[in-house]
Design a protein around this motif. Structure first.
Motif, PDB file in Angstrom:
ATOM      1  N   ASN A 148      46.896  22.490 -13.680  1.00  0.00           N
ATOM      2  CA  ASN A 148      47.952  21.214 -13.244  1.00  0.00           C
ATOM      3  C   ASN A 148      47.247  20.553 -12.312  1.00  0.00           C
ATOM      4  N   SER A 149      48.133  19.598 -12.127  1.00  0.00           N
ATOM      5  CA  SER A 149      47.356  18.516 -11.158  1.00  0.00           C
ATOM      6  C   SER A 149      47.577  18.770  -9.826  1.00  0.00           C
ATOM      7  N   SER A 150      47.905  19.770  -9.405  1.00  0.00           N
ATOM      8  CA  SER A 150      47.547  19.583  -7.805  1.00  0.00           C
ATOM      9  C   SER A 150      46.664  20.769  -7.257  1.00  0.00           C
ATOM     10  N   ASN A 151      46.327  21.456  -8.692  1.00  0.00           N
ATOM     11  CA  ASN A 151      45.050  22.609  -7.606  1.00  0.00           C
ATOM     12  C   ASN A 151      43.792  22.528  -9.356  1.00  0.00           C
ATOM     13  N   ALA A 152      44.310  21.548  -9.823  1.00  0.00           N
ATOM     14  CA  ALA A 152      43.740  22.009 -10.961  1.00  0.00           C
ATOM     15  C   ALA A 152      41.705  21.601 -10.603  1.00  0.00           C
ATOM     16  N   THR A 153      41.353  20.794  -9.568  1.00  0.00           N
ATOM     17  CA  THR A 153      40.051  21.141  -8.861  1.00  0.00           C
ATOM     18  C   THR A 153      39.613  22.577  -8.321  1.00  0.00           C
ATOM     19  N   ALA A 154      40.175  23.310  -7.231  1.00  0.00           N
ATOM     20  CA  ALA A 154      40.821  23.871  -6.751  1.00  0.00           C
ATOM     21  C   ALA A 154      40.249  25.590  -7.792  1.00  0.00           C
ATOM     22  N   ASN A 155      40.602  25.663  -9.212  1.00  0.00           N
ATOM     23  CA  ASN A 155      40.955  26.602  -9.491  1.00  0.00           C
ATOM     24  C   ASN A 155      40.359  26.715 -10.560  1.00  0.00           C
ATOM     25  N   GLN A 156      39.354  25.154 -10.538  1.00  0.00           N
ATOM     26  CA  GLN A 156      37.702  25.417 -11.710  1.00  0.00           C
ATOM     27  C   GLN A 156      36.922  25.950 -10.824  1.00  0.00           C
ATOM     28  N   THR A 157      36.674  25.619  -9.469  1.00  0.00           N
ATOM     29  CA  THR A 157      36.163  26.435  -9.080  1.00  0.00           C
ATOM     30  C   THR A 157      36.194  27.997  -8.876  1.00  0.00           C
ATOM     31  N   LYS A 158      37.818  28.469  -7.977  1.00  0.00           N
ATOM     32  CA  LYS A 158      38.038  29.463  -7.975  1.00  0.00           C
ATOM     33  C   LYS A 158      38.151  30.247  -9.323  1.00  0.00           C
ATOM     34  N   GLY A 159      38.337  30.427 -10.287  1.00  0.00           N
ATOM     35  CA  GLY A 159      39.014  31.467 -11.381  1.00  0.00           C
ATOM     36  C   GLY A 159      38.286  30.960 -12.484  1.00  0.00           C
ATOM     37  N   THR A 160      38.950  31.341 -13.654  1.00  0.00           N
ATOM     38  CA  THR A 160      38.678  31.025 -15.079  1.00  0.00           C
ATOM     39  C   THR A 160      40.002  30.718 -16.202  1.00  0.00           C
ATOM     40  N   SER A 161      40.234  30.207 -16.675  1.00  0.00           N
ATOM     41  CA  SER A 161      41.684  30.446 -17.586  1.00  0.00           C
ATOM     42  C   SER A 161      41.150  31.579 -18.574  1.00  0.00           C
ATOM     43  N   ALA A 162      42.675  31.568 -18.788  1.00  0.00           N
ATOM     44  CA  ALA A 162      43.041  31.906 -20.357  1.00  0.00           C
ATOM     45  C   ALA A 162      42.359  31.995 -21.039  1.00  0.00           C
ATOM     46  N   ALA A 163      42.699  31.386 -21.768  1.00  0.00           N
ATOM     47  CA  ALA A 163      41.811  29.951 -22.687  1.00  0.00           C
ATOM     48  C   ALA A 163      40.246  31.054 -22.488  1.00  0.00           C
ATOM     49  N   VAL A 164      39.847  30.257 -21.609  1.00  0.00           N
ATOM     50  CA  VAL A 164      38.158  30.613 -22.051  1.00  0.00           C
ATOM     51  C   VAL A 164      37.921  32.442 -21.951  1.00  0.00           C
ATOM     52  N   GLU A 165      38.976  33.340 -20.603  1.00  0.00           N
ATOM     53  CA  GLU A 165      38.807  34.740 -21.057  1.00  0.00           C
ATOM     54  C   GLU A 165      39.297  35.569 -22.196  1.00  0.00           C
TER      55      GLU A 165
END
Length: 576
Positions: A148-165
């Motif tokens: 989402n717009s508030s944590n997009a950048t942080a999430n990209q470095t901390k985890g992996t999306s469900a679609a990628v997994e």
């Protein structure tokens, strides 16, 4: 030079298209495939959106269209597959046909993309799409449901999306590398089996069955594409994606890599230099207007790619707005653009199951045409090489069955845990880039210079009643060889070891990759050298024989007359 229609139709074992409509549908279905909806958008995305469209449009005119006409007309004229056709053109260049056979064998590995698509299509019917949630057995503790717009950048470095997994862990079950093939993913293997079963029943009767199948597989994807296009254009943020798609970054136009990627895409999506078009044209009647067909099919191919770009980039613009990022950073380019980005975007829409079913059903139908036509071209060429062995109907069906079974068994390596590494290696080294550019050079040298561009124009005029403009001759003799040679040299100069993310292949894998590349490239000069050694006579005589059609009665008659006149001149005078 012209074969009579009775001679062509007398070859009942080979067959012909039952109607012009079937021929056009099969050719259109072959050249319009995953290369248009999967490969074209991700190359646009990778190379700056609109910056990619400029070289693509230029090279369509100067490379795609002329080479397409050349290959189709050669097949129609010779009525032979892509190996035996060279007996009627330039026997010295017959190695091009064997090189195209190697390329065709590596190209059919793209059936794995069709298997991936079937896998996703099956899961699209679930009430809860599995690539949306993180409460599945294959998910990790760092799984993220969405950005989402508030944590997009942080999430990209901390985890992996469900679609990628879902892509990496559920479907592929990715191992640590190609040296760890692991076990077969049996669900994916069943999808691969379904692909080959459909392929067999599409071609087991030859062109009679493949032409009928194309009525559905070549037309229905356009219905799906239209639905997806309308939906994409109505999404919030679609205009941002389309702007990125159409607006060229002038600085990127100076990047030669963008131009070489555009050329590679044209060769791939137009099915050029793989011999397929030769075979499809060989089932035509001699007087078919291949000149007109070429113009319309090339226009349809390019138009489909452009429309697919609107559909995909409108969704990317929607994702960028949802994530609060720019379009060029919304996802990674490559296979993930179709199997990660679009499923993730569809999950954010109303009725997500409907949109994912439409998307993956479209991809399946686009893939099956290219698959069974490519396989049919291989079998047709083998039948032309050994007509007495395979032309009978029962023998043909058995031959096709055995071939499909062998292909399936070999391709089980692609559905192992390390299969994605095998496929990526074949994709990078075996069937694109250097191989296709080299074949384009060889084709133009053999046909444009040795056989003669003027003679090709005469043949097309004889078949169609329309003489190609001088533009085509200039392209065959100068522009295509120079552009292809430049791309070939740039590939060698800028070559870097291929890798997936941070994974670097072992040395033996790179050696295997270069073996695939060289197997299609070196066979052309090696064949020519071998024939020069085996043909009797002086060097000039051997070159003269091998550079002329082996089945040209006019040339042989003229040659006999010239030899007779020469012998008379050389005879000593008889005194009385």
């Amino acid at each position: 030079m012209k074969s009579t229609e009775n001679e062509i139709q007398s070859d009942e074992g080979r067959g012909q298209w039952t109607s012009k409509r079937e021929y056009l549908l099969v050719v259109a279905g072959n050249v319009i495939g995953i290369g248009n909806v999967w490969r074209f958008p991700y190359l646009c995305y990778k190379n700056g959106g609109g910056a990619f469209l400029v070289p693509y449009g230029v090279l369509v005119i100067f490379t795609g269209l002329p080479l397409f006409l050349l290959e189709i007309s050669v097949g129609q004229y010779t009525q032979e597959g892509f190996i035996t056709c060279w007996n009627k053109l330039c026997p010295l260049a017959k190695g091009i046909g064997f090189g195209q056979l190697v390329i065709s064998l590596t190209t059919i590995t793209y059936v794995i993309v069709e298997a991936w698509t079937i896998f996703y299509l099956v899961f699209s019917f679930r009430s809860q799409l599995p690539w949306v949630t993180c409460n599945n057995t294959w998910n990790t503790a760092t799984c993220l449901t969405k950005f989402n717009s508030s944590n997009a950048t942080a999430n990209q470095t901390k985890g992996t999306s469900a679609a990628v997994e879902f892509w990496e862990r559920r479907m592929l079950g990715m191992s640590g590398g190609i040296e760890e093939l692991g076990g077969v993913r049996w669900e994916l293997a069943l999808c691969l089996l379904a692909c080959w079963v459909f392929c067999y029943f599409s071609i087991w009767k030859g062109v009679k069955s493949s032409g009928k199948v194309a009525y559905f597989t070549a037309t229905f994807p356009y219905v799906m594409l239209l639905i997806l296009l309308i939906k994409g254009l109505t999404l919030p943020g679609a205009s941002e994606g389309i702007y990125y798609y159409l607006y060229p970054d002038i600085n990127r136009l100076a990047d030669l890599q963008v131009w070489t990627e555009a050329g590679s895409q044209i060769l791939f999506s137009y099915a050029l230099t793989a011999g397929v078009l030769n075979v499809l044209g060989s089932y035509n009647k001699y007087n078919n207007n291949c000149y007109k067909d070429c113009l319309w099919i090339c226009l349809l191919n390019t138009g489909t790619s452009l429309v697919a770009g609107f559909a995909v980039f409108s969704v990317l613009g929607f994702m960028a707005r949802e994530q609060g990022v720019t379009v060029d950073t919304v996802t990674d380019s490559g296979p993930g653009l179709a199997f990660i980005a679009y499923p993730q975007a569809a999950a954010l829409m109303p009725l997500p199951q409907f949109w994912t079913v439409c998307f993956f059903l479209m991809l399946v139908l686009l893939a099956v045409d290219s698959h069974f036509v490519g396989v049919e071209s291989i079998f047709t060429t083998m039948k032309d090489l050994f007509p007495k062995s395979f032309r009978a109907r029962v023998r043909h069906e058995i031959f096709v069955l055995v071939g499909c079974i062998l292909f399936f068994i070999v391709q089980l390596t692609l559905v192992t845990e390390g299969g994605i590494y095998v496929f990526s290696l074949i994709d990078f080294y075996g069937s694109t880039r250097a191989c296709m550019n080299f074949m384009a050079i060889c084709e133009c040298l053999a046909l444009g210079w040795i056989f003669g561009a003027d003679r090709i124009s005469d043949i097309i005029e004889d078949m169609t009643g329309h003489r190609p403009s001088v533009f085509f001759k200039v392209c065959w003799k100068f522009i295509i060889p120079l552009l292809s040679l430049s791309s070939f040299i740039l590939y060698l100069v800028n070559y870097k070891h291929f890798k997936i993310n941070d994974y670097i292949y072992p040395d033996w894998a790179y050696g295997l990759g270069w073996t695939m590349t060289l197997s299609s490239v070196l066979i052309v000069p090696l064949w020519a050298a071998g024939q020069m050694c085996l043909t009797p006579g002086t060097f000039r005589q051997r070159l003269s024989v091998l550079c002329r059609p082996a089945e040209d009665p006019d040339w042989r008659r003229n040659k006999t007359e010239e030899e007779g006149a020469m012998n008379e001149l050389m005879m000593p005078a008889v005194t009385t």
